[in-house]
Scaffold this motif. Sequence first.
Motif, PDB file in Angstrom:
ATOM      1  N   UNK A 230      57.263  49.670  39.073  1.00 37.36           N
ATOM      2  CA  UNK A 230      58.662  49.434  38.727  1.00 37.36           C
ATOM      3  C   UNK A 230      59.327  50.683  38.162  1.00 37.36           C
ATOM      4  N   UNK A 231      58.599  51.798  38.143  1.00 39.50           N
ATOM      5  CA  UNK A 231      59.180  53.056  37.660  1.00 39.50           C
ATOM      6  C   UNK A 231      58.953  54.153  38.698  1.00 39.50           C
ATOM      7  N   UNK A 232      59.756  55.182  38.617  1.00 38.62           N
ATOM      8  CA  UNK A 232      59.619  56.294  39.548  1.00 38.62           C
ATOM      9  C   UNK A 232      60.628  56.240  40.683  1.00 38.62           C
ATOM     10  N   UNK A 233      60.616  57.280  41.499  1.00 42.29           N
ATOM     11  CA  UNK A 233      61.571  57.419  42.587  1.00 42.29           C
ATOM     12  C   UNK A 233      61.453  56.307  43.622  1.00 42.29           C
ATOM     13  N   UNK A 234      60.225  55.993  44.040  1.00 43.71           N
ATOM     14  CA  UNK A 234      60.025  54.957  45.053  1.00 43.71           C
ATOM     15  C   UNK A 234      60.524  53.605  44.568  1.00 43.71           C
ATOM     16  N   UNK A 235      60.280  53.306  43.293  1.00 40.60           N
ATOM     17  CA  UNK A 235      60.706  52.021  42.736  1.00 40.60           C
ATOM     18  C   UNK A 235      62.225  51.912  42.663  1.00 40.60           C
ATOM     19  N   UNK A 236      62.897  53.024  42.444  1.00 34.71           N
ATOM     20  CA  UNK A 236      64.360  53.008  42.330  1.00 34.71           C
ATOM     21  C   UNK A 236      65.023  52.710  43.665  1.00 34.71           C
ATOM     22  N   UNK A 237      64.352  53.013  44.761  1.00 31.34           N
ATOM     23  CA  UNK A 237      64.940  52.826  46.090  1.00 31.34           C
ATOM     24  C   UNK A 237      65.209  51.345  46.379  1.00 31.34           C
ATOM     25  N   UNK A 238      64.319  50.465  45.941  1.00 26.97           N
ATOM     26  CA  UNK A 238      64.457  49.025  46.229  1.00 26.97           C
ATOM     27  C   UNK A 238      65.760  48.457  45.663  1.00 26.97           C
ATOM     28  N   UNK A 239      66.039  48.585  44.361  1.00 24.91           N
ATOM     29  CA  UNK A 239      67.312  48.059  43.843  1.00 24.91           C
ATOM     30  C   UNK A 239      68.519  48.798  44.407  1.00 24.91           C
TER      31      UNK A 239
END
Length: 216
Positions: free
Chosen positions: A85-94
Amino acid sequence: MLVNSDQIIEALIETIQMVGISFIFSIILGLPLGILLFATRKGQILENTAIFTITNAVINIFRSIPFIILLVAIIPLTRLIVGTSIGTAAAIVPLVFYAGPYIARLVESSLLEIDEGVFEAANAMGATPFQIIFRFLLPEALGSLVVNFTIATIGLIGASAMAGTVGGGGVGDLAITYGYQRFDTVTMTITVVILIVMVQGLQSLGNTLSKKIRRR
């Protein structure tokens, strides 16, 4: 400890990755939804009140949620998709769930601007609904779509910076970690300048492309 140039470059690359990948997936989600909204609304080529009402309601729901709340609300889904839920990859989903419905509205708006004469010409040629949409309407709306996609991309840049508040990486994370939490005015100023340059550059590029398309 003050931020160094390597950290700034790394943060910039992360922001570009977040915005670029999110934009691609947002188009994949938003373009079909926008076409569906347009085609099924009253008086259009595939008029269907039930489909339009449901699609319209779902898009309105997602567009009503502020990004920072959406970011937190779908953390379980984010973990399910990318494993964290943290990091660049996680930010892409929301970011995709934030921009996709917005792009759908922009696509619908661009298609609604098309002159009725285009429909008449397409119908006179015996075009099917599929042909009307993809051979007549979308090419006719391309200039407007470029402008609207530019607006959406700029919105993604702002949202990606906001993702830094929950460790999303990128320029926003740099601004929060160093500029805000450590009271580093220099870093905060640098991040603001980077974001301004990115927005100005994208807006200029979008305007230029749109003008060239409209002239053709």
